[in-house]
Design a protein around this motif. Sequence first.
Motif, PDB file in Angstrom:
ATOM      1  N   ILE A   1      -1.240   0.545   8.298  1.00 22.28           N
ATOM      2  CA  ILE A   1      -2.041   2.229   8.335  1.00 22.28           C
ATOM      3  C   ILE A   1      -2.752   2.608   9.127  1.00 22.28           C
ATOM      4  O   ILE A   1      -2.385   1.757  10.012  1.00 22.28           O
ATOM      5  CB  ILE A   1      -2.588   1.646   7.072  1.00 22.28           C
TER       6      ILE A   1
ATOM      7  N   ASN B   1      -1.571  -5.395   6.499  1.00 21.66           N
ATOM      8  CA  ASN B   1      -0.524  -3.215   6.670  1.00 21.66           C
ATOM      9  C   ASN B   1      -0.337  -2.660   7.026  1.00 21.66           C
ATOM     10  O   ASN B   1      -1.934  -3.130   7.796  1.00 21.66           O
ATOM     11  CB  ASN B   1      -1.307  -3.074   4.848  1.00 21.66           C
TER      12      ASN B   1
ATOM     13  N   SER C   1      -6.065   4.482  -0.166  1.00 20.03           N
ATOM     14  CA  SER C   1      -5.070   3.574  -0.572  1.00 20.03           C
ATOM     15  C   SER C   1      -5.061   2.600  -1.343  1.00 20.03           C
ATOM     16  O   SER C   1      -5.917   2.175  -1.068  1.00 20.03           O
ATOM     17  CB  SER C   1      -3.529   3.930   0.230  1.00 20.03           C
TER      18      SER C   1
ATOM     19  N   SER D   1     -10.147  -3.700   3.367  1.00 21.43           N
ATOM     20  CA  SER D   1     -10.255  -2.733   1.095  1.00 21.43           C
ATOM     21  C   SER D   1     -11.141  -3.174   0.732  1.00 21.43           C
ATOM     22  O   SER D   1     -12.621  -4.742   0.915  1.00 21.43           O
ATOM     23  CB  SER D   1      -8.835  -2.918   1.288  1.00 21.43           C
TER      24      SER D   1
ATOM     25  N   ASN E   1      -4.720   7.275   5.407  1.00 20.71           N
ATOM     26  CA  ASN E   1      -4.418   5.818   4.104  1.00 20.71           C
ATOM     27  C   ASN E   1      -5.677   5.467   3.698  1.00 20.71           C
ATOM     28  O   ASN E   1      -5.562   4.605   2.322  1.00 20.71           O
ATOM     29  CB  ASN E   1      -3.806   4.328   4.922  1.00 20.71           C
TER      30      ASN E   1
ATOM     31  N   THR F   1      -5.641  -4.215   7.417  1.00 25.64           N
ATOM     32  CA  THR F   1      -5.689  -3.703   7.054  1.00 25.64           C
ATOM     33  C   THR F   1      -7.542  -4.350   5.806  1.00 25.64           C
ATOM     34  O   THR F   1      -8.220  -5.266   5.767  1.00 25.64           O
ATOM     35  CB  THR F   1      -5.218  -3.074   6.289  1.00 25.64           C
TER      36      THR F   1
ATOM     37  N   VAL G   1      -4.877  -0.851  -2.566  1.00 27.38           N
ATOM     38  CA  VAL G   1      -3.542  -1.807  -2.098  1.00 27.38           C
ATOM     39  C   VAL G   1      -2.979  -2.468  -3.666  1.00 27.38           C
ATOM     40  O   VAL G   1      -4.130  -2.924  -4.904  1.00 27.38           O
ATOM     41  CB  VAL G   1      -4.666  -2.993  -1.691  1.00 27.38           C
TER      42      VAL G   1
ATOM     43  N   ILE H   1       1.234  -1.283   0.073  1.00 26.41           N
ATOM     44  CA  ILE H   1      -0.321   0.235   0.090  1.00 26.41           C
ATOM     45  C   ILE H   1       1.043   1.318  -0.332  1.00 26.41           C
ATOM     46  O   ILE H   1       1.913   1.085   0.508  1.00 26.41           O
ATOM     47  CB  ILE H   1      -0.818  -0.254   1.248  1.00 26.41           C
TER      48      ILE H   1
ATOM     49  N   ALA I   1      -7.772   0.614   0.596  1.00 32.39           N
ATOM     50  CA  ALA I   1      -8.126   0.270   1.875  1.00 32.39           C
ATOM     51  C   ALA I   1      -9.193   1.659   1.673  1.00 32.39           C
ATOM     52  O   ALA I   1      -9.570   2.943   2.280  1.00 32.39           O
ATOM     53  CB  ALA I   1      -6.524   0.742   2.171  1.00 32.39           C
TER      54      ALA I   1
END
Length: 712
Positions: free
Chosen positions: A642, A640, A649, A685, A646, A683, A651, A265, A662
């Motif tokens: 984060i 991840n 963000s 997403s 973020n 995380t 992925v 990420i 995310a």
Amino acid sequence: MKKLILCLLLTTFILPMRANEGMWFLMHIERLNYVDMQKMGLQLTPEEIYSINNNSLKDAIVQFGGGCTAEIISDQGLVLTNHHCGYGNIAELSTEENDYLNNGFWAKTFKEELKPANLSVRFFVRMDDVTERMLAQVNENMSEDEREAALNKEMAKIQQENNEGGKYTVSVKSFYSGNEYYYFVYQDYNDVRLVGTPPKSIGKFGGDTDNWEWPRHTGDFALFRVYADQDGNPAEYSENNVPLKPKYHLPTSLKGFEENDFAMILGYPGRTNRWKPAAGIEQNVEYAYPAWVEASKTSMDVMKKYMDKKQQVNLDYASAYAGIANYWKNRQGMIDALKKHKTAKSKRKAEKKFQKWANKQATNKYKDVMPTINAYYERTNKASEHDNYLMLLLRTRIATLPYRLGRTMEYFSSQNEAKQAELKPRLEAEIENLYDGLYLPLEKDVLATQLHLYSQKASDIAPMVKDLDAKHSSLADWKAYVDAIAKESIFRSQEAFTAFMNNPDADMLAQDELYQLSTALLNRYRAKSDEEKAWEDKYQKAYRLMIQGMRKQNPDKKYYPDANSTLRLTYGKVIALPKDKTNDAKKNYYTTLQGTVAKYQPGDEEFDMPKKLIELYEKKDFGQYADKDGYLPVNFLTDNDITGGNSGSPVLNGNGELIGLAFDGNIEAMAGDVIFDDKLQRTISVDIRYVLFLIDKYAGATHLIDELTLVK
């Protein structure tokens, strides 16, 4: 993302490198992380991730609106980010007649795309280390004020040297609490337009109930577009602007992924405090966060009463309410996680080891660091509680608007006629902005309720509030008081203040009690005694030396700096949590549209669904976006590292292809601002295949699919 993440026991205070821990500078990837990333599945070279001279992944990542991340996904400047990141802009563009927030919006042509009043994206150009240059300006004999002045002077020089005549925005940032410095060069684009958004029932499916929870079933995405002038340069909004031709855009993967696949990420994490000492954690858990939670819930309950009665009020306050609600749940989750895992106790053990090390050093440089830090927190515990109650009070617009406009008006009135004529358009624009969407009944009720809470729960409160509390001890009394002063105030409406501006009277302004109250609250928020300033200086120096000393204590470790809204890379893998019986998926690292439909509650504010989405599910009309096993994926998990900022963000898989977006973390491991939990941290997403399915099959916006570079 509903920001932040994680927690668990830390055996030492330093930040040891685990495979999935760390928010890393792109310029350090080759030296610190590349071998590990290759072993985990990365197929790109460091140069393909970050390059100054050639196009690379970093050219597709933008900071969105100042507080989120987004990515460029087409060669026509198409931007993908979270629905909750664009929430305020979508609400701003919505009206009762064209309710894009609740009904969705899809532009069929460039001309139909909508421009929010204030929205920009920031591209990262390059960065460099200026630690040696910056630290050459200071010495140990300086006070903190002297140190700051010397550093700021050098920062200004560096910014001037690298902005190329104003073409770029340059920011010099401190890391490890002033032990290292880097400068960052950015280019800002201010013409950003809404292209498409699903309705809130998809983009915010699950609402506050599912926020920070797993399993999730949220289509948290929205599409925007960056516009530039004919030469591709930043330009203010104009009908003559054209879609930006970016240096690089992300390819979009339709291939899917499996558990343990590599995932990285890139984004702009907002703030972490991984070096925070035990006493600071205890202060948050016992004083600061409980005050925030109580004050947040107080505002939410009052706001909701009015938002439920009028749709336009609901639209006008949707973004403000969502922001408060998000942090309300976050802060309570952090209290619970930090207590459960005894994080402060773990940090205290590490501090004792550090103290033993410090006592053995030939110099006494680090000997008094921890005693000073602990004394500072002991002295500021109650102040942190007060400040959190007051901060939520000051989130009420009518609590700050009188001070802002009043001070502006004082300056305006002191100028000659020529200067006033020059200033008046800006003042009128500020007035328009501050009153836009303000609903006085809601504002008054929130202000009165927060004043009552503040006067009852905080210590050392604003003197004016203390005097008023002697006369207005009950909530009913506070409501009557606020009603009375608002009724007579020149700030009660845009029309009333505009009339005052056209015929200003200094005495009338000074005697306006709403202005007096607003001024008293903000003066208290900013107030610092000489003793408090002295202790703040002691703490800042001690904290800087603590980090410096702990890095010297363990010199062979790899360290990453705390997040501070600069571009970072984090890498890990797709990974499940223990099986959850509420998740219909075969493995608990993804969710499906079947699970989404199972949560459907007709008419419910959080779990309603559009009929068309249900029909698509019933027909299994998933197009090319179904997984090879036949289900339509919705959300998925990675490990991840984060935090807030973020949100939105990308992925990416090992080839640098977009596999998701995310948007959240899990509540079980919510102390991630302070400590990383390599067992529970996840995380959450949106699977890019769900995003594409919604754009294509649900919205019928196939022209947007045609813009993308799809990898099958």
